[in-house]
Design a protein around this motif. Sequence first.
Motif, short mmCIF file in Angstrom:
data_model
loop_
_atom_site.label_atom_id
_atom_site.label_comp_id
_atom_site.label_asym_id
_atom_site.label_seq_id
_atom_site.Cartn_x
_atom_site.Cartn_y
_atom_site.Cartn_z
N ILE A 31 1.28 -50.67 -68.79
CA ILE A 31 1.65 -49.58 -69.68
C ILE A 31 1.36 -48.26 -68.97
O ILE A 31 0.26 -48.04 -68.47
CB ILE A 31 0.86 -49.66 -71.00
N THR A 32 2.36 -47.39 -68.92
CA THR A 32 2.19 -46.09 -68.27
C THR A 32 1.43 -45.17 -69.21
O THR A 32 1.77 -45.03 -70.38
CB THR A 32 3.56 -45.47 -67.95
N THR A 33 0.41 -44.51 -68.68
CA THR A 33 -0.39 -43.59 -69.49
C THR A 33 -0.15 -42.13 -69.13
O THR A 33 -0.76 -41.25 -69.69
CB THR A 33 -1.89 -43.90 -69.34
N GLY A 34 0.73 -41.89 -68.19
CA GLY A 34 1.02 -40.52 -67.78
C GLY A 34 0.92 -40.38 -66.28
O GLY A 34 0.85 -41.37 -65.54
N THR A 35 0.95 -39.15 -65.81
CA THR A 35 0.88 -38.90 -64.38
C THR A 35 -0.32 -38.02 -64.06
O THR A 35 -0.84 -37.31 -64.92
CB THR A 35 2.16 -38.20 -63.86
N GLY A 41 1.36 -36.34 -59.13
CA GLY A 41 2.57 -37.06 -59.46
C GLY A 41 2.45 -38.57 -59.49
O GLY A 41 3.44 -39.25 -59.74
N GLN A 42 1.28 -39.12 -59.24
CA GLN A 42 1.12 -40.57 -59.29
C GLN A 42 0.99 -41.02 -60.73
O GLN A 42 0.44 -40.32 -61.57
CB GLN A 42 -0.12 -40.99 -58.50
N ARG A 43 1.52 -42.20 -61.00
CA ARG A 43 1.45 -42.74 -62.36
C ARG A 43 0.17 -43.52 -62.56
O ARG A 43 -0.28 -44.24 -61.67
CB ARG A 43 2.62 -43.65 -62.64
N ARG A 44 -0.39 -43.39 -63.74
CA ARG A 44 -1.55 -44.19 -64.12
C ARG A 44 -1.07 -45.29 -65.05
O ARG A 44 -0.30 -45.02 -65.97
CB ARG A 44 -2.60 -43.35 -64.82
N THR A 45 -1.51 -46.52 -64.80
CA THR A 45 -1.09 -47.64 -65.64
C THR A 45 -2.29 -48.46 -66.08
O THR A 45 -3.34 -48.47 -65.43
CB THR A 45 -0.12 -48.57 -64.89
#
Length: 60
Positions: A22-26, A30-34
Amino acid sequence: MMPQTTPARVCSHCDGFPVVHITTGTTQDGQRRTLAAACPACKGTGTRSTSAVTPAEVSA
């Protein structure tokens, strides 16, 4: 004669896709946190046993 095997039963709750991310934002760069989330019914295996499941196992 070929050996008879029992096919694995696919979990009816996750349809065989036991872990999702699940993506929680960036972040600022610019890296995505999951976050990884495993199916609580099959505990991340994707298969189900033939025994009955109690409601406590599903909500765990």
